[in-house]
Motif scaffolding. Sequence first.
Motif, PDB file in Angstrom:
ATOM      1  N   TYR A  84       0.787  -1.242  -0.141  1.00 53.36           N
ATOM      2  CA  TYR A  84       0.016  -0.197   0.069  1.00 53.36           C
ATOM      3  C   TYR A  84       0.880   1.332   0.097  1.00 53.36           C
ATOM      4  N   TRP A  85       1.911   1.200   0.701  1.00 49.99           N
ATOM      5  CA  TRP A  85       2.740   2.350   0.977  1.00 49.99           C
ATOM      6  C   TRP A  85       3.524   2.616  -0.210  1.00 49.99           C
ATOM      7  N   LEU A  86       4.077   1.430  -1.089  1.00 50.59           N
ATOM      8  CA  LEU A  86       4.706   1.630  -2.079  1.00 50.59           C
ATOM      9  C   LEU A  86       4.036   2.586  -3.327  1.00 50.59           C
ATOM     10  N   ASP A  87       2.715   2.593  -2.962  1.00 46.95           N
ATOM     11  CA  ASP A  87       1.870   3.439  -4.149  1.00 46.95           C
ATOM     12  C   ASP A  87       1.144   4.400  -3.621  1.00 46.95           C
ATOM     13  N   LEU A  88       1.700   4.992  -2.447  1.00 39.23           N
ATOM     14  CA  LEU A  88       1.198   6.078  -1.576  1.00 39.23           C
ATOM     15  C   LEU A  88       1.329   7.239  -1.941  1.00 39.23           C
ATOM     16  N   CYS A  89       2.505   7.576  -2.388  1.00 40.67           N
ATOM     17  CA  CYS A  89       2.825   9.045  -2.880  1.00 40.67           C
ATOM     18  C   CYS A  89       2.456   9.209  -4.317  1.00 40.67           C
ATOM     19  N   ILE A  90       2.231  10.511  -4.518  1.00 40.69           N
ATOM     20  CA  ILE A  90       1.815  10.935  -5.686  1.00 40.69           C
ATOM     21  C   ILE A  90       3.015  11.859  -6.468  1.00 40.69           C
ATOM     22  N   GLY A  91       3.464  11.475  -7.593  1.00 41.71           N
ATOM     23  CA  GLY A  91       4.423  12.076  -8.407  1.00 41.71           C
ATOM     24  C   GLY A  91       6.049  12.170  -7.805  1.00 41.71           C
ATOM     25  N   ASN A  92       5.956  12.244  -6.502  1.00 39.31           N
ATOM     26  CA  ASN A  92       7.126  12.728  -5.680  1.00 39.31           C
ATOM     27  C   ASN A  92       7.635  11.548  -5.017  1.00 39.31           C
ATOM     28  N   ARG A  93       7.648  10.130  -5.264  1.00 44.21           N
ATOM     29  CA  ARG A  93       8.154   9.235  -4.443  1.00 44.21           C
ATOM     30  C   ARG A  93       9.519   9.028  -4.465  1.00 44.21           C
ATOM     31  N   ALA A  94      10.294   9.306  -5.507  1.00 41.65           N
ATOM     32  CA  ALA A  94      11.659   9.298  -5.618  1.00 41.65           C
ATOM     33  C   ALA A  94      12.141  10.281  -4.525  1.00 41.65           C
ATOM     34  N   GLU A  95      11.691  11.821  -4.627  1.00 42.58           N
ATOM     35  CA  GLU A  95      12.218  12.535  -3.855  1.00 42.58           C
ATOM     36  C   GLU A  95      12.012  12.361  -2.235  1.00 42.58           C
ATOM     37  N   ALA A  96      10.599  11.808  -2.105  1.00 42.29           N
ATOM     38  CA  ALA A  96      10.346  11.495  -0.616  1.00 42.29           C
ATOM     39  C   ALA A  96      11.301  10.359   0.011  1.00 42.29           C
ATOM     40  N   ALA A  97      11.409   9.555  -0.875  1.00 37.54           N
ATOM     41  CA  ALA A  97      12.232   8.278  -0.509  1.00 37.54           C
ATOM     42  C   ALA A  97      13.748   8.656  -0.219  1.00 37.54           C
ATOM     43  N   ALA A  98      14.348   9.483  -0.898  1.00 35.30           N
ATOM     44  CA  ALA A  98      15.825  10.180  -0.643  1.00 35.30           C
ATOM     45  C   ALA A  98      15.761  11.080   0.438  1.00 35.30           C
ATOM     46  N   HIS A  99      14.669  11.632   0.651  1.00 34.58           N
ATOM     47  CA  HIS A  99      14.466  12.380   2.046  1.00 34.58           C
ATOM     48  C   HIS A  99      14.476  11.671   3.310  1.00 34.58           C
ATOM     49  N   LEU A 100      13.619  10.627   3.216  1.00 30.16           N
ATOM     50  CA  LEU A 100      13.424   9.858   4.342  1.00 30.16           C
ATOM     51  C   LEU A 100      14.626   9.128   4.528  1.00 30.16           C
ATOM     52  N   VAL A 101      15.413   8.512   3.643  1.00 31.15           N
ATOM     53  CA  VAL A 101      16.712   7.680   3.746  1.00 31.15           C
ATOM     54  C   VAL A 101      17.807   8.810   4.227  1.00 31.15           C
ATOM     55  N   GLY A 102      17.917  10.103   3.922  1.00 28.00           N
ATOM     56  CA  GLY A 102      18.713  11.049   4.108  1.00 28.00           C
ATOM     57  C   GLY A 102      18.741  11.504   5.717  1.00 28.00           C
ATOM     58  N   THR A 103      17.505  11.695   6.018  1.00 25.08           N
ATOM     59  CA  THR A 103      17.252  12.207   7.664  1.00 25.08           C
ATOM     60  C   THR A 103      17.522  11.023   8.310  1.00 25.08           C
ATOM     61  N   MET A 104      17.108   9.782   7.991  1.00 23.28           N
ATOM     62  CA  MET A 104      17.646   8.649   8.835  1.00 23.28           C
ATOM     63  C   MET A 104      18.916   8.375   8.996  1.00 23.28           C
ATOM     64  N   ARG A 105      19.658   8.775   8.030  1.00 19.91           N
ATOM     65  CA  ARG A 105      21.393   8.703   7.987  1.00 19.91           C
ATOM     66  C   ARG A 105      21.819   9.640   8.802  1.00 19.91           C
ATOM     67  N   ALA A 106      21.185  10.772   8.675  1.00 20.73           N
ATOM     68  CA  ALA A 106      21.620  12.117   9.718  1.00 20.73           C
ATOM     69  C   ALA A 106      21.495  11.610  11.210  1.00 20.73           C
ATOM     70  N   GLY A 107      20.159  11.148  11.391  1.00 17.37           N
ATOM     71  CA  GLY A 107      19.738  10.861  12.717  1.00 17.37           C
ATOM     72  C   GLY A 107      20.820   9.733  13.403  1.00 17.37           C
ATOM     73  N   MET A 108      21.232   9.008  12.469  1.00 14.58           N
ATOM     74  CA  MET A 108      21.989   7.711  12.984  1.00 14.58           C
ATOM     75  C   MET A 108      23.370   8.076  13.486  1.00 14.58           C
ATOM     76  N   ALA A 109      23.963   9.015  13.284  1.00 14.19           N
ATOM     77  CA  ALA A 109      25.030   9.489  13.382  1.00 14.19           C
ATOM     78  C   ALA A 109      25.355   9.387  15.015  1.00 14.19           C
ATOM     79  N   GLU A 110      24.385   9.469  15.672  1.00 12.08           N
ATOM     80  CA  GLU A 110      24.559   9.677  17.260  1.00 12.08           C
ATOM     81  C   GLU A 110      24.267   8.107  17.751  1.00 12.08           C
ATOM     82  N   HIS A 111      24.216   7.193  16.792  1.00  5.22           N
ATOM     83  CA  HIS A 111      23.665   5.817  16.994  1.00  5.22           C
ATOM     84  C   HIS A 111      24.316   4.670  16.430  1.00  5.22           C
ATOM     85  N   LEU A 112      25.489   4.886  15.848  1.00  4.57           N
ATOM     86  CA  LEU A 112      26.283   4.068  15.169  1.00  4.57           C
ATOM     87  C   LEU A 112      26.364   2.567  15.761  1.00  4.57           C
ATOM     88  N   ASP A 113      26.593   2.612  17.180  1.00  5.09           N
ATOM     89  CA  ASP A 113      26.764   1.533  18.049  1.00  5.09           C
ATOM     90  C   ASP A 113      25.510   0.939  18.356  1.00  5.09           C
TER      91      ASP A 113
END
Length: 283
Positions: free
Chosen positions: A163-192
């Motif tokens: 369901y979520w794979l088809d949830l975004c209209i038009g901007n899924r690629a942008e939304a996917a990159a944004h989600l992963v980028g914010t996750m990686r930024a947040g993980m800097a404090e939690h690498l272990d």
Amino acid sequence: MTDARRTELADFLRTRRERLTPDDVGLPSGGRRRTPGLRREEVALLAGVGVTWYTWLEQGRDINASVQVLEAIARTLRMDGQERWHLFQLAGVTVVAPSAPCPGVSPADQAVLDQLDPFPAAVLSRRYEILAYNRAYNGLAGDLDAVAPGERNQLWLFFTHPYWLDLCIGNRAEAAAHLVGTMRAGMAEHLDDPLWTGLVRRLREASAEFDGLWRRHDVVDHPMPAKDFRSPAGDLHLQLVRFTAGQLPGGARMMVYTPRDDVTRVRLEQLVRAEPAQRLHAV
């Protein structure tokens, strides 16, 4: 794991299970029960694990439990921060920051979410766990009530749920990159921290799309406020507003989606009317 540790783990899980009732977790009571609390099969269902596997865990058998499974069991059994830490210690899993509370929301927080209907609203942890939500968000998300608590993670659903794979209209690629980028930024404090690394490893194994974005090592610290989604009520054009407050647990934030046009406002009202009035919202 030693026999003594397995026995202690089994007894701890049993006592946590027996203190809960079906009403506590939104299940029908099913009449009189011979033993107190939830049944093992009910815990397994809510945590998204096999009944036999969970039974063996409670019997003290020599089996291994992943970080994700332990986290799902802790949520299902409504463990507080100290209990969650104790569970991980008994299972022989080391986690960072043992004093950090187990994510959860108060009844007052849930009441705020409910009052925001028909605007979709949810509380998310820093790892994108969906800790609580209102009826509008449930309708937008394709019925989270039907998703096992351990799977209610926005990242996991975005990259793996049909369901979520088809949830975004038009901007899924942008939304996917944004989600992963914010996750990686947040993980800097939690690498272990295995809770973070385990989630990333699981996502990379399950989704080639996530794996490809993760390999780019992009980091993002800016919001992506405009959101366009498909829904049972029609296309929705929304604006994301994010709130953080000291009362929310563990750095969690409240996400509220407001309509960008009148048509979307009407469709949100239709979406809420289609949702049952009573739900178990919190994870």
